[in-house]
Design an enzyme around this catalytic site. Structure first.
Site, short mmCIF file in Angstrom:
data_model
loop_
_atom_site.label_atom_id
_atom_site.label_comp_id
_atom_site.label_asym_id
_atom_site.label_seq_id
_atom_site.Cartn_x
_atom_site.Cartn_y
_atom_site.Cartn_z
N ARG A 1 0.84 -1.22 0.00
CA ARG A 1 0.00 0.00 0.00
C ARG A 1 0.88 1.26 0.00
NH1 ARG A 1 -2.18 -3.79 -0.92
NH2 ARG A 1 -3.82 -4.87 0.22
N SER B 1 -10.01 -0.69 4.84
CA SER B 1 -9.08 -0.87 5.97
C SER B 1 -8.56 0.49 6.42
CB SER B 1 -7.90 -1.76 5.56
OG SER B 1 -8.37 -3.05 5.28
N GLU C 1 -3.89 3.62 6.67
CA GLU C 1 -3.87 3.32 5.23
C GLU C 1 -4.67 4.41 4.52
OE1 GLU C 1 -4.49 -0.76 4.12
OE2 GLU C 1 -5.59 -0.20 2.30
C1 FAD Z 1 -15.54 -1.22 1.22
C2 FAD Z 1 -14.09 -0.97 0.85
C3 FAD Z 1 -13.25 -2.04 0.61
C4 FAD Z 1 -11.91 -1.82 0.26
N1 FAD Z 1 -11.10 -2.90 0.04
C5 FAD Z 1 -9.82 -2.71 -0.34
C6 FAD Z 1 -8.95 -3.82 -0.60
O1 FAD Z 1 -9.33 -4.97 -0.51
N2 FAD Z 1 -7.68 -3.56 -0.96
C7 FAD Z 1 -7.20 -2.30 -1.08
O2 FAD Z 1 -6.01 -2.13 -1.42
N3 FAD Z 1 -7.99 -1.23 -0.84
C8 FAD Z 1 -9.28 -1.40 -0.47
N4 FAD Z 1 -10.08 -0.32 -0.22
C9 FAD Z 1 -9.52 1.04 -0.33
C10 FAD Z 1 -9.67 1.69 -1.71
O3 FAD Z 1 -10.77 1.16 -2.42
C11 FAD Z 1 -8.39 1.56 -2.55
O4 FAD Z 1 -7.28 2.18 -1.93
C12 FAD Z 1 -8.58 2.21 -3.93
O5 FAD Z 1 -7.45 1.89 -4.72
C13 FAD Z 1 -8.72 3.73 -3.88
O6 FAD Z 1 -9.14 4.18 -5.17
P1 FAD Z 1 -9.94 5.55 -5.30
O7 FAD Z 1 -10.13 5.81 -6.74
O8 FAD Z 1 -11.14 5.54 -4.45
O9 FAD Z 1 -8.84 6.54 -4.70
P2 FAD Z 1 -9.09 7.83 -3.78
O10 FAD Z 1 -9.58 7.43 -2.44
O11 FAD Z 1 -9.90 8.81 -4.54
O12 FAD Z 1 -7.60 8.33 -3.66
C14 FAD Z 1 -6.66 7.56 -2.90
C15 FAD Z 1 -5.26 8.14 -3.13
O13 FAD Z 1 -4.92 7.93 -4.49
C16 FAD Z 1 -4.58 9.16 -5.12
N5 FAD Z 1 -5.05 9.10 -6.51
C17 FAD Z 1 -6.29 8.82 -6.96
N6 FAD Z 1 -6.33 8.85 -8.30
C18 FAD Z 1 -5.08 9.17 -8.71
C19 FAD Z 1 -4.47 9.38 -9.97
N7 FAD Z 1 -5.16 9.28 -11.11
N8 FAD Z 1 -3.15 9.69 -10.01
C20 FAD Z 1 -2.42 9.83 -8.87
N9 FAD Z 1 -2.94 9.65 -7.65
C21 FAD Z 1 -4.26 9.33 -7.56
C22 FAD Z 1 -5.28 10.24 -4.30
O14 FAD Z 1 -4.61 11.49 -4.40
C23 FAD Z 1 -5.19 9.65 -2.89
O15 FAD Z 1 -3.95 9.94 -2.31
C24 FAD Z 1 -11.42 -0.51 0.13
C25 FAD Z 1 -12.28 0.58 0.36
C26 FAD Z 1 -13.60 0.35 0.69
C27 FAD Z 1 -14.50 1.54 0.92
#
Ligand code: FAD
Length: 301
Positions: free
Chosen positions: A174, A223, A293
């Protein structure tokens, strides 16, 4: 700085600007203040043009669908960049799957499955975008983004476009070493030929398991803490007696105690205070330091 004055200082773009946008509606926790301006670029060239021509003192923050982000109650100063429709495409060539950064991980997993490609099944349970997965090295069920990534394309704060091999991004659990100034716009993933029914069965199993063990429909960021070396964060939280711990409308889930839930009326301050409380109590009771995280951004009220 007034919203109107910020907008007047920004370059003309082909994409869209929106002012004074409530960010709580754009993220999973459902909390957070407003963005002065949200910019939705028309395409990569428009994003580059914006970054090259925006005033140097205007901060920018990119986010996907906010499934890993807590936005503070005072919102975000400057410009929030969101990648829209032009960044939402998937192509398959042989065993390589190319996806724009706005593609939802779940759509990527389903697309690869329909193309008879295995390796991306773990993405079915991650409710974020490809951009968010590249930034977080999102992973589950024994795999992660870095493992399947061939190459990512990103634009930096000076508008320069560059391709990166995963080793150059410096991925860990992560984590990435690459500076946050890089905005991911596209990724190429290496998959392998597989049997569609088997791939579908694996994804169904993942969905089933998650539904049984995680509050997947709640207002949460997944998480809350990373698993510290040699430990499981949820076990430490449980051991410290914090399953069900509450601050205001924020609660550590009874179902999966590393998931923090907004019960409906939580503020970002409640959520942040609960994160701090859990860290402090876990350290006191187990001697282990937890690291969030979840990304916490913006300013307090
Ligand atoms: C119910 C639930 C279950 C989940 N299960 C998992 C799991 O099993 N494994 C896991 O790893 N995560 C999990 N997550 C966390 C999350 O879904 C992941 O971290 C996901 O990759 C975040 O994507 P996002 O588009 O929502 O990013 P955001 O929350 O919008 O952004 C997260 C970070 O990424 C950066 N970011 C976003 N887009 C870009 C881009 N295009 N370029 C550069 N930086 C960028 C943002 O600036 C920020 O720092 C879960 C979340 C939820 C709510």
């Amino acid at each position: 700085m007034e919203n109107s004055s910020l907008l007047s200082r920004l370059p003309e773009v082909r994409g869209r600007y929106r002012e004074n946008v409530a960010l709580g509606k754009m993220c999973w926790f459902g909390v957070g203040g407003r963005a002065e301006v949200v910019f939705i670029p028309a395409d990569i060239a428009d994003l580059q043009h914006f970054l090259i021509n925006k005033p140097a003192d205007v901060p920018c923050f990119v986010f996907g669908v906010g499934s890993n982000t807590l936005i503070r109650d005072g919102g975000i100063d400057g410009v929030v960049i969101r990648l829209g429709g032009e960044f939402n495409y998937i192509q398959v060539q042989g065993e390589v799957v190319t996806a724009g950064a706005a593609v939802m991980d779940v759509n990527l997993a389903n697309y690869a499955c329909q193309a008879g490609l295995t390796g991306l099944e773990f993405m079915i349970g991650i409710p974020g975008t490809v951009g968010g997965a590249l930034a977080m090295n999102a992973g589950a069920y024994g795999s992660d983004t870095a493992t399947v990534l061939l190459e990512a394309t990103a634009v930096n704060s000076r508008g320069e476009l560059q391709k990166f091999a995963p080793q150059e991004i410096g991925y860990g659990y992560r984590h990435k070493d690459l500076s946050d100034e890089w905005i991911f716009v596209e990724a190429k993933f290496q998959a392998r030929p597989g049997d569609i029914d088997e791939i579908q069965a694996k994804m169904d199993e993942i969905k089933h398991q998650r539904g049984d063990t995680q509050p997947v429909r709640a207002k949460t960021g997944g998480s809350t803490f990373k698993n510290p070396e040699g430990h499981k964060a949820w076990q430490l939280i449980d051991q410290a007696g914090l399953r069900g711990a509450k601050v205001g409308g924020a609660i550590m889930s009874e179902k999966h105690c590393n998931f923090l839930i907004n019960e409906g009326d939580a503020t970002a301050a409640d959520i942040e205070q609960l994160i701090a409380l859990v860290k402090e109590e876990v350290l006191k009771k187990t001697g282990v330091q937890l690291e969030a995280e979840i990304k916490i951004v913006g300013k307090g009220q």
